[in-house]
Design a protein around this motif. Structure first.
Motif, PDB file in Angstrom:
ATOM      1  N   ARG A  47      -3.603   7.504   6.399  1.00 20.61           N
ATOM      2  CA  ARG A  47      -2.597   6.438   6.517  1.00 20.61           C
ATOM      3  C   ARG A  47      -2.369   6.053   7.980  1.00 20.61           C
ATOM      4  O   ARG A  47      -2.337   4.870   8.340  1.00 20.61           O
ATOM      5  N   LYS A  56      -5.389  -3.365   6.499  1.00 17.11           N
ATOM      6  CA  LYS A  56      -4.665  -3.517   5.230  1.00 17.11           C
ATOM      7  C   LYS A  56      -5.695  -3.451   4.101  1.00 17.11           C
ATOM      8  O   LYS A  56      -6.699  -4.157   4.131  1.00 17.11           O
ATOM      9  N   HIS A  58      -5.495  -4.237   0.919  1.00 15.79           N
ATOM     10  CA  HIS A  58      -5.514  -5.304  -0.082  1.00 15.79           C
ATOM     11  C   HIS A  58      -6.745  -6.181   0.156  1.00 15.79           C
ATOM     12  O   HIS A  58      -6.993  -6.626   1.267  1.00 15.79           O
ATOM     13  N   ARG A  59      -7.528  -6.387  -0.884  1.00 15.47           N
ATOM     14  CA  ARG A  59      -8.768  -7.178  -0.844  1.00 15.47           C
ATOM     15  C   ARG A  59      -9.924  -6.492  -0.108  1.00 15.47           C
ATOM     16  O   ARG A  59     -10.993  -7.074   0.031  1.00 15.47           O
ATOM     17  N   LYS A  60      -9.740  -5.264   0.365  1.00 13.17           N
ATOM     18  CA  LYS A  60     -10.831  -4.540   1.019  1.00 13.17           C
ATOM     19  C   LYS A  60     -11.666  -3.809  -0.030  1.00 13.17           C
ATOM     20  O   LYS A  60     -11.130  -3.213  -0.968  1.00 13.17           O
ATOM     21  N   LEU A  77      -4.169   3.496  -3.420  1.00 16.32           N
ATOM     22  CA  LEU A  77      -3.442   2.502  -4.228  1.00 16.32           C
ATOM     23  C   LEU A  77      -2.050   2.275  -3.656  1.00 16.32           C
ATOM     24  O   LEU A  77      -1.570   1.133  -3.603  1.00 16.32           O
ATOM     25  N   ASN A  78      -1.398   3.350  -3.212  1.00 18.71           N
ATOM     26  CA  ASN A  78      -0.071   3.224  -2.602  1.00 18.71           C
ATOM     27  C   ASN A  78      -0.107   2.434  -1.296  1.00 18.71           C
ATOM     28  O   ASN A  78       0.897   1.845  -0.890  1.00 18.71           O
ATOM     29  N   LEU A  79      -1.289   2.430  -0.653  1.00 14.82           N
ATOM     30  CA  LEU A  79      -1.448   1.688   0.598  1.00 14.82           C
ATOM     31  C   LEU A  79      -1.919   0.262   0.367  1.00 14.82           C
ATOM     32  O   LEU A  79      -2.212  -0.461   1.322  1.00 14.82           O
ATOM     33  N   GLY A  80      -1.962  -0.160  -0.884  1.00 17.21           N
ATOM     34  CA  GLY A  80      -2.275  -1.559  -1.174  1.00 17.21           C
ATOM     35  C   GLY A  80      -3.666  -1.828  -1.698  1.00 17.21           C
ATOM     36  O   GLY A  80      -4.027  -2.983  -1.952  1.00 17.21           O
ATOM     37  N   ALA A  81      -4.493  -0.792  -1.857  1.00 15.64           N
ATOM     38  CA  ALA A  81      -5.841  -0.996  -2.395  1.00 15.64           C
ATOM     39  C   ALA A  81      -5.756  -1.462  -3.855  1.00 15.64           C
ATOM     40  O   ALA A  81      -4.806  -1.139  -4.577  1.00 15.64           O
ATOM     41  N   ILE A  82      -6.761  -2.221  -4.264  1.00 21.50           N
ATOM     42  CA  ILE A  82      -6.837  -2.728  -5.638  1.00 21.50           C
ATOM     43  C   ILE A  82      -7.906  -1.928  -6.384  1.00 21.50           C
ATOM     44  O   ILE A  82      -9.004  -1.706  -5.867  1.00 21.50           O
TER      45      ILE A  82
END
Length: 200
Positions: A47, A56, A58-60, A77-82
């Motif tokens: 983190r 970030k 998200h979208r990576k 997932l908690n850090l924004g991964a999809i």
């Protein structure tokens, strides 16, 4: 190739032995407070690196090498991964099955880090958490990691490092368990990383 396959079989057999032994099962269990602390520290390190570099998730497109049962996935997932953008690989079929059960919407594959079945420049972020020290040709694995990492992408490759050792020592011909444990810290390791790896 035959040597690598033999070493992969050795690693699988070691972990199968761990899981068949009640003492080892308890030692490596997610319910073990020591393991929970280690996981928290590793997740905190990941983190911190992501935040410090402004990454970030998200979208990576993300690859986790040596995903085991998918323990780090929840943190991602908690850090924004999809979910659909994450792919985990491991050479141990049983651990891949565990990961699939824990995260049914994420893609997991049985795959060798030294010979990955991905296109060049496929992933934005690659996590390789305490895996390289188990691989006989870790240089080949690192080349593969960089091959599938997009230009400008981020790789987090964590290893155990002995800061009292000036140079890294590698010798996969040492097969005696006690000798391996003495030299490398654990008998399933084939590399003792020194300070030189901080400079690479």
């Amino acid at each position: 190739m035959k040597k690598i396959r033999k070493e992969n079989d050795r690693i699988k057999n070691i972990y199968a032995a761990y899981m068949s032994d009640e003492k080892f099962r308890m030692k490596w269990s997610g319910n073990n407070l020591g393991n929970q602390f280690i996981s928290q520290e590793r997740n905190h390190s990941i983190r911190k690196l992501l935040v410090n570099y402004g990454i970030k998730l998200h979208r990576k497109k993300i690859l986790e090498v040596g995903c085991a049962g998918g323990n780090i996935i929840a943190s991602l997932l908690n850090l924004g991964a999809i979910e659909e953008n994450i792919h985990g690989i491991d050479i141990r079929p049983d651990r891949v099955n565990d990961a699939i059960k824990a995260h049914p919407n994420i893609k997991f594959s049985i795959m060798d880090a030294s010979k990955m079945e991905f296109s060049d420049n496929e992933f934005d972020v690659i996590l390789c958490n305490h895996v390289l020290e188990h691989i006989p040709d870790d240089t080949k694995a690192i080349q593969e990691l960089y091959r599938v990492l997009k230009p400008g992408g981020m790789g987090i490759f964590q290893i155990p490092q002995d800061l009292s050792r000036e140079t890294t020592f590698e010798d996969d011909s040492i097969t005696d368990k006690k000798k391996r444990a003495k030299i490398f810290g654990k008998y399933d390791h084939v590399s003792g990383y020194g300070r030189d790896r901080s400079e690479e």
